[in-house]
Design an enzyme around this catalytic site. Structure first.
Site, mmCIF file in Angstrom:
data_model
loop_
_atom_site.group_PDB
_atom_site.id
_atom_site.type_symbol
_atom_site.label_atom_id
_atom_site.label_comp_id
_atom_site.label_asym_id
_atom_site.label_seq_id
_atom_site.Cartn_x
_atom_site.Cartn_y
_atom_site.Cartn_z
ATOM 1 N N CYS A 99 0.816 -1.228 0.000
ATOM 2 C CA CYS A 99 0.000 0.000 0.000
ATOM 3 C C CYS A 99 0.848 1.277 0.000
ATOM 4 O O CYS A 99 0.565 2.227 -0.736
ATOM 5 C CB CYS A 99 -0.943 -0.008 1.201
ATOM 6 S SG CYS A 99 -0.169 -0.538 2.736
ATOM 7 N N SER A 147 -5.650 0.232 9.749
ATOM 8 C CA SER A 147 -6.410 -0.726 8.930
ATOM 9 C C SER A 147 -5.493 -1.517 8.009
ATOM 10 O O SER A 147 -5.850 -2.613 7.573
ATOM 11 C CB SER A 147 -7.496 -0.012 8.122
ATOM 12 O OG SER A 147 -6.923 1.013 7.342
ATOM 13 N N GLY A 148 -4.298 -0.974 7.723
ATOM 14 C CA GLY A 148 -3.329 -1.717 6.928
ATOM 15 C C GLY A 148 -2.900 -3.003 7.612
ATOM 16 O O GLY A 148 -2.408 -3.930 6.962
ATOM 17 N N HIS A 184 -3.111 6.320 4.570
ATOM 18 C CA HIS A 184 -1.679 6.448 4.844
ATOM 19 C C HIS A 184 -1.205 7.824 4.363
ATOM 20 O O HIS A 184 -1.554 8.256 3.256
ATOM 21 C CB HIS A 184 -0.876 5.402 4.063
ATOM 22 C CG HIS A 184 -0.995 4.001 4.586
ATOM 23 N ND1 HIS A 184 -1.665 3.649 5.736
ATOM 24 C CD2 HIS A 184 -0.490 2.834 4.082
ATOM 25 C CE1 HIS A 184 -1.557 2.347 5.918
ATOM 26 N NE2 HIS A 184 -0.863 1.822 4.932
#
Ligand code: A2P
Length: 343
Positions: A128, A158-159, A248
């Protein structure tokens, strides 16, 4: 033509977004198979007004699947991706399992879409943090050449999956209420120690490597070179987990071959696919995770020339890690695959 699509890890933070996007984007599907661990078998998920029952991931579950979107962790991909390919599926893998293998294209459609043609059954979706960085830097590389990237990330929980999201919610409440708690998930589920994420910043994402960088940092280094087809770009990363649910943020310093012009950079980025420029200090306009969450684009702002180096540029780059960083990029690959290489 329509396809039988499988989502592996359908109950996870990324898998749930994949299912939602397949519906929202009217992906040409005649059947959707949802796979997860045995724990989730029997769970019901709604898709286009119908109820689909989640099944356990097994080799046989891939019979008849045309496209399998994997996002259930590297070990699940290692165990099952080749089983899916053997049964005729195209695998789009969102894990780290195959990204650096020479015969696996590592694709960000805005940057290296042409690479998908070289696949041998598996196409990898990058990390990501790498994806949003290369989308923002590609137009700069094309215009000025890229010598060096120094990036520091501010990454959402959440990553690290749904359990990490829950951990941040519960810890935050407990800290505010003065209750005791024991960290259980972050920074890395499989590492020995766990630390508080609520009201904290943790400079560890994934496991440490022999060179004292973390795996997340080394993913950014290696994947950037592979996606940009340029091993000479110098990349150094510091990856930090912060108490944000989704989105992010990255502080990026780049050194270019040629001298940069900030206004030209803004214009290049305004015209770049998948990028939205939010950059007006006078109006306090800059990218924010809270605004990027839920959106498919990469947001770029705080564009400044370095104070000492005429070929140095600073940027602030923000994107939804579950969307462009994962589910949306995977589905863009699938859409490109069916439109360019199937018709
Ligand atoms: P499950 O919900 O059954 O555990 P997240 O990134 O949010 O943690 O989600 C991880 C996803 O990967 C979930 O859908 C999870 O399913 C799935 N998963 C985890 N372990 C396995 C496994 N051994 N086989 C198949 N799916 C798995």
């Amino acid at each position: 033509q329509t396809y039988h699509v499988a989502v592996v890890g359908a109950t996870g933070a990324v898998g749930q977004q994949m299912v939602r996007l397949l519906e929202e984007r009217q992906f040409p599907i005649h059947k959707l198979t949802l796979l997860a661990s045995r724990r989730s078998a029997g769970k019901q998920v709604s898709f286009k007004g119908e109820t689909i029952t989640v099944k356990e991931t097994t080799p046989e579950a891939f019979e008849g699947i045309d496209i399998a979107l994997f996002s259930a962790g590297g070990s699940v991909s290692k165990q099952f991706a080749k089983e899916a390919v053997k049964r005729g599926a195209l695998v789009i893998d969102n894990t780290n399992a195959f990204r650096m293998e020479p015969d696996v294209p590592l694709v960000v459609p805005e940057v290296n879409l042409e690479d998908i043609g070289k696949h041998q059954g598996i196409i990898a979706n990058p990390n990501c943090s790498t994806i949003q960085m290369v989308v923002a830097l590609k137009p700069i590389k094309d215009k000025y050449g890229l010598k060096r990237i120094i990036v520091s990330t501010y990454q959402a929980v959440s990553g690290a999956g749904n359990l990490a999201l829950e951990e941040l919610k519960e810890q935050s409440a407990k800290v505010l209420n003065g209750e005791a708690f024991t960290p259980e998930v972050l920074p890395v589920a499989k590492d020995k120690k766990k630390f508080q994420i609520a009201f904290n910043a943790i400079p560890q994402i994934d496991l440490f490597q022999e060179n004292d960088y973390t795996l997340e940092e080394m993913k950014m280094v290696r994947e950037t070179k592979k996606i940009m087809h340029d091993d000479t770009i110098e990349v150094a990363a510091t990856c930090v987990r912060i108490p944000v649910f989704t989105g992010h943020s990255e502080s990026i310093y780049v050194e270019t071959e040629k001298e940069v012009n900030v206004e030209e950079v803004r214009q290049l980025l305004r015209e770049a696919p998948g990028v939205i420029v939010e950059d007006n200090p006078a109006e306090q306009l800059y990218p924010l995770a809270t605004r990027a969450a839920g959106r498919p684009e990469v947001f770029v702002g705080r564009i400044r020339r370095d104070l000492d180096r005429p070929n140095g540029l600073h940027l602030w780059v923000v994107s939804d890690n579950l969307l462009k960083g994962a589910a949306y990029n995977s589905i863009q690959i699938a859409e490109a695959y069916i439109s360019k290489f199937q018709s």
